[in-house]
Design a protein around this motif. Sequence first.
Motif, PDB file in Angstrom:
ATOM      1  N   LYS A 149       2.909  -8.403 -13.595  1.00 29.11           N
ATOM      2  CA  LYS A 149       1.779  -8.254 -12.671  1.00 29.11           C
ATOM      3  C   LYS A 149       2.089  -8.955 -11.354  1.00 29.11           C
ATOM      4  O   LYS A 149       2.800  -9.949 -11.314  1.00 29.11           O
ATOM      5  CB  LYS A 149       0.535  -8.930 -13.270  1.00 29.11           C
ATOM      6  N   LEU A 162       5.510  -3.015  -7.821  1.00 32.40           N
ATOM      7  CA  LEU A 162       4.250  -2.264  -7.783  1.00 32.40           C
ATOM      8  C   LEU A 162       4.342  -1.099  -6.797  1.00 32.40           C
ATOM      9  O   LEU A 162       3.756  -0.042  -7.013  1.00 32.40           O
ATOM     10  CB  LEU A 162       3.087  -3.192  -7.411  1.00 32.40           C
ATOM     11  N   ASP A 207       7.099   0.374  -6.184  1.00 32.83           N
ATOM     12  CA  ASP A 207       8.242   1.166  -6.608  1.00 32.83           C
ATOM     13  C   ASP A 207       7.841   2.331  -7.520  1.00 32.83           C
ATOM     14  O   ASP A 207       8.472   3.381  -7.497  1.00 32.83           O
ATOM     15  CB  ASP A 207       9.201   0.249  -7.393  1.00 32.83           C
ATOM     16  N   TRP A 208       6.827   2.095  -8.330  1.00 30.20           N
ATOM     17  CA  TRP A 208       6.507   3.049  -9.391  1.00 30.20           C
ATOM     18  C   TRP A 208       6.206   4.467  -8.892  1.00 30.20           C
ATOM     19  O   TRP A 208       6.776   5.441  -9.427  1.00 30.20           O
ATOM     20  CB  TRP A 208       5.359   2.504 -10.247  1.00 30.20           C
ATOM     21  N   PRO A 209       5.351   4.648  -7.878  1.00 28.27           N
ATOM     22  CA  PRO A 209       4.987   6.031  -7.529  1.00 28.27           C
ATOM     23  C   PRO A 209       6.187   6.920  -7.182  1.00 28.27           C
ATOM     24  O   PRO A 209       6.270   8.057  -7.658  1.00 28.27           O
ATOM     25  CB  PRO A 209       4.042   5.862  -6.331  1.00 28.27           C
ATOM     26  N   ARG A 267       4.561   3.902 -17.820  1.00 31.41           N
ATOM     27  CA  ARG A 267       4.416   2.654 -17.079  1.00 31.41           C
ATOM     28  C   ARG A 267       3.591   1.655 -17.888  1.00 31.41           C
ATOM     29  O   ARG A 267       2.505   1.975 -18.375  1.00 31.41           O
ATOM     30  CB  ARG A 267       3.699   2.912 -15.766  1.00 31.41           C
ATOM     31  N   GLU A 302       2.483  -2.761 -18.031  1.00 31.26           N
ATOM     32  CA  GLU A 302       2.399  -3.959 -17.189  1.00 31.26           C
ATOM     33  C   GLU A 302       2.403  -5.185 -18.098  1.00 31.26           C
ATOM     34  O   GLU A 302       1.830  -5.159 -19.177  1.00 31.26           O
ATOM     35  CB  GLU A 302       1.112  -3.911 -16.375  1.00 31.26           C
ATOM     36  N   ALA A 309      -2.341   8.120  -6.783  1.00 32.74           N
ATOM     37  CA  ALA A 309      -0.899   8.342  -6.598  1.00 32.74           C
ATOM     38  C   ALA A 309      -0.067   7.293  -7.331  1.00 32.74           C
ATOM     39  O   ALA A 309       1.161   7.334  -7.265  1.00 32.74           O
ATOM     40  CB  ALA A 309      -0.566   8.324  -5.110  1.00 32.74           C
ATOM     41  N   SER A 356      -0.855   0.346  -7.516  1.00 37.99           N
ATOM     42  CA  SER A 356      -1.642  -0.590  -8.322  1.00 37.99           C
ATOM     43  C   SER A 356      -2.741  -1.256  -7.501  1.00 37.99           C
ATOM     44  O   SER A 356      -2.527  -1.633  -6.344  1.00 37.99           O
ATOM     45  CB  SER A 356      -0.704  -1.673  -8.870  1.00 37.99           C
ATOM     46  N   ASP A 380      -3.509  -4.128  -7.759  1.00 34.76           N
ATOM     47  CA  ASP A 380      -3.090  -5.516  -7.529  1.00 34.76           C
ATOM     48  C   ASP A 380      -2.332  -5.682  -6.221  1.00 34.76           C
ATOM     49  O   ASP A 380      -1.941  -6.793  -5.872  1.00 34.76           O
ATOM     50  CB  ASP A 380      -2.200  -5.997  -8.692  1.00 34.76           C
ATOM     51  N   THR A 381      -2.087  -4.577  -5.520  1.00 36.13           N
ATOM     52  CA  THR A 381      -1.405  -4.712  -4.226  1.00 36.13           C
ATOM     53  C   THR A 381      -2.456  -4.866  -3.121  1.00 36.13           C
ATOM     54  O   THR A 381      -3.642  -4.632  -3.332  1.00 36.13           O
ATOM     55  CB  THR A 381      -0.527  -3.481  -3.918  1.00 36.13           C
ATOM     56  N   PHE A 419       8.052   3.625   1.653  1.00 34.90           N
ATOM     57  CA  PHE A 419       7.548   4.780   0.901  1.00 34.90           C
ATOM     58  C   PHE A 419       7.227   5.922   1.862  1.00 34.90           C
ATOM     59  O   PHE A 419       7.617   7.071   1.642  1.00 34.90           O
ATOM     60  CB  PHE A 419       6.290   4.360   0.107  1.00 34.90           C
TER      61      PHE A 419
END
Lengths: 383, 422
Positions: free
Chosen positions: A329, A335, A337-339, A354, A356, B111, B114, B116-117, B155
């Motif tokens: 987390k 964070l 990177d995933w998409p 995915r 966490e 999309a 998170s 959390d960002t 991105f």
Amino acid sequence: MPESQYVREDAQSDTRMDAREEALVEKAAVRGEGVEPAGESRALWFCAYTPLEVLDAAGLDPRRVTGAVERLEEADVLLHPATCPFVRACLVEGMAERPRGPAFFVNSCDAMRRLHDAWRAEVCGAGGQDVEERPPVYITDMPRRPGPKAERRLAAEFLRLAEELERDGARKVTAGALREAAALRSEVARRFLQWGEGLAGSSRLLLAEAAQALPPSRFLQGPPKGLAEGRGVPLLLTGNLLNPHGLVRVIEEAGGWVRAADLCNGDRAFLDLGEVEGDTLEEAALSLARRYLNRRGCARMDDSRRRGFRLLEMARDCGARGVIFASLKFCDPYLYDWPWLEALLRSEGMPALRLESDFRDGHAGQLSTRIEAFLEMLREGDR
Amino acid sequence: MGWISALKDRFIDRLSPSTLRSPLLWSTAESLARSPLNRPAWRADGVALRYFLQQTRRAYRGDGPVVWASLLFPSELIHAAGAVPFYPEMAAAVISSLELAPRFLDAAAQAGFSPDTCSFHRTILGAWLEGFMPAPSCLAAADYLCDSAPLSFRFIAEREEVPLLLLEIPFRGGEPYLALLEAELEETARRLAGACGIDWVDYLRGLGEAVELSEAARRHLLEVEELRLRHPLLLDGRDALGHLSVLASAPGHPAGERFYRELAAELRERAEAAEGGSNGERVKKLLWMHLKPYYPHRLFEHLEEHGGRIVCEEYNRCFWGEMDPRRPFYSLARKLAAHFGVGDGRRRALALRELALRHRVDGAVHFNHWGCRQSAGGAALVRRALLREGIPVLLLEGDCIDSREYQEGQAATRLEAFLESL
């Protein structure tokens, strides 16, 4: 598991500890309580971009801090709860153990910068020691964009670090010592890959932990005992850093076999290590910089295309039927990177899941249903 | 803000990507900004409003190459190219002020980004995914103050297939590192000029002018700071918090120089008019750290009701020294390296301690924006540094952009208790 030429004979091999015990002894040694002489040379490091070869060549004994995962809340005193839990765990360990050795940080991400600041304030600065008595703290920059300019810049950082260490009483770093240290670290990497073949994912991470916690000469004596063979649906695990006793165990219990762990406390630090060459210290430092910039990168690096395709290649090479992306987390590089990674994997027909982790992974059992469903989907895909 | 309500009634509630590219929207906005409906608290605010409307219109209408930039990326480099600077983090604040952020935050979550960002960057990503952002010629990010800008910009740059100009600022200061940063800036400028299609010789001429304008703005800013120090009640910090957008994006443009010149002049006028009046003895003077919530809220009303007044702000000040147009890259390297957010966290803590002591504040509030590893991440260290000087600190948890993550009642109670304790 293949035996190494360095594995001691029967009587001696009984004295081998499992990886966790090894790590505990190492931690005790740092406190001056263990079997090892707790010299001032015991150096602590945190980020996988720490130039271990420079520390080895300077005569230090580097050990990666793995963190006191059980008491993360104690970090609240200096680190916000929405900060990388690994970093928080490292601070807690530092506060509890008050190590006397130097600490090495890398300016790699926000979390590492915050750990550096908090370590200075709470671990080194606390206790009212005089400035001269405080354990030294070092930090090196780490470029994000690979390329010749970054190589020169990173080499300059290594040379500066070597100078600082010498100034502070460590051995002078020479080209020969740097080459030798790099060769030894390459051997550690080779042995990790050799001994790790066929292991269960959690054991693979424990092996990596031993490789990062023990001096190379000790690691090369033989793999820790108690490592388990893997079985189940072959998977590639990717992310930042995971607790060897947490999420990866849940994956195993659900029937997944982590064949390769693209983590900074997994395979990543041991793959694609270039040779370090050079007759002069400057040449050797440049060559070492290339090693760090060209090996498998963390998501903080500005080379996502290369990283993505290397990951796909790794998944195919290890026969993975799917990829599990599991990150700690609050780790921004992963964070974000995933998409795109998910899109890449999907476009290449590689199923991905995915997950966490909060590093402690007390809740990880709750994820087993999702993991089981993912594994079931992979199995069905084979029918 | 009457003109915002008028604009919202007319366009915002039916906003679509094509609305933002419509000449009608921008002509309406610009005429509303000039109309008596719009009465800014300060003349300088009018300068800023016209500047931002003009630049945003240019960005959406594609009137020149558009450079998306993060807040610490030197605006002088962009103005030198005659390009249109577009600051997505500021756009996220505007989106939040129009109460549109949840829509884009949800799009980003869809999309895979998170929660959390940082919500600034999730809003940017969501707005971009839905086609609400202007098309960039390139994106430019500094690797300070935080990781989010390089990551979210990467991105977008990869999907837009445009260059990401990543400015890597050395952790350390001092001459060898300044030389490194100077070279980094020059290389970034070359890439920026290339992406904008401008000849290097012309670019260098533009850069000299931009640095000259930036230096003129800096001198006026220093005067503003001096006047605020002598007359702490003249400029309310909650208004001044909005000046960060000018500080980040206007240096190097004539509007930046004009803004600070007007502000200094009006502060002088008001100081003269208020001669002999209250100088802040009876208010609780506060330092405000990090940013504020941008959506509608009553936090500052609560602050005022309990006798609090923001007299200085963390970001909104001159942290750098004199700039020399003959050595533009060196000057910009010094400016960037001087930022208290670059390098060791102790720099930030010391800079804030110095600011608090200079303004003799009674207390300090740190707005802990959720997901900000830089600011909230280092807040405890800052708190410790201020407490050592006897300055009480309130760490106020919240979110600058996402109103759904802000509990007005809770924040107000904590703020009131803090102010009463001072």
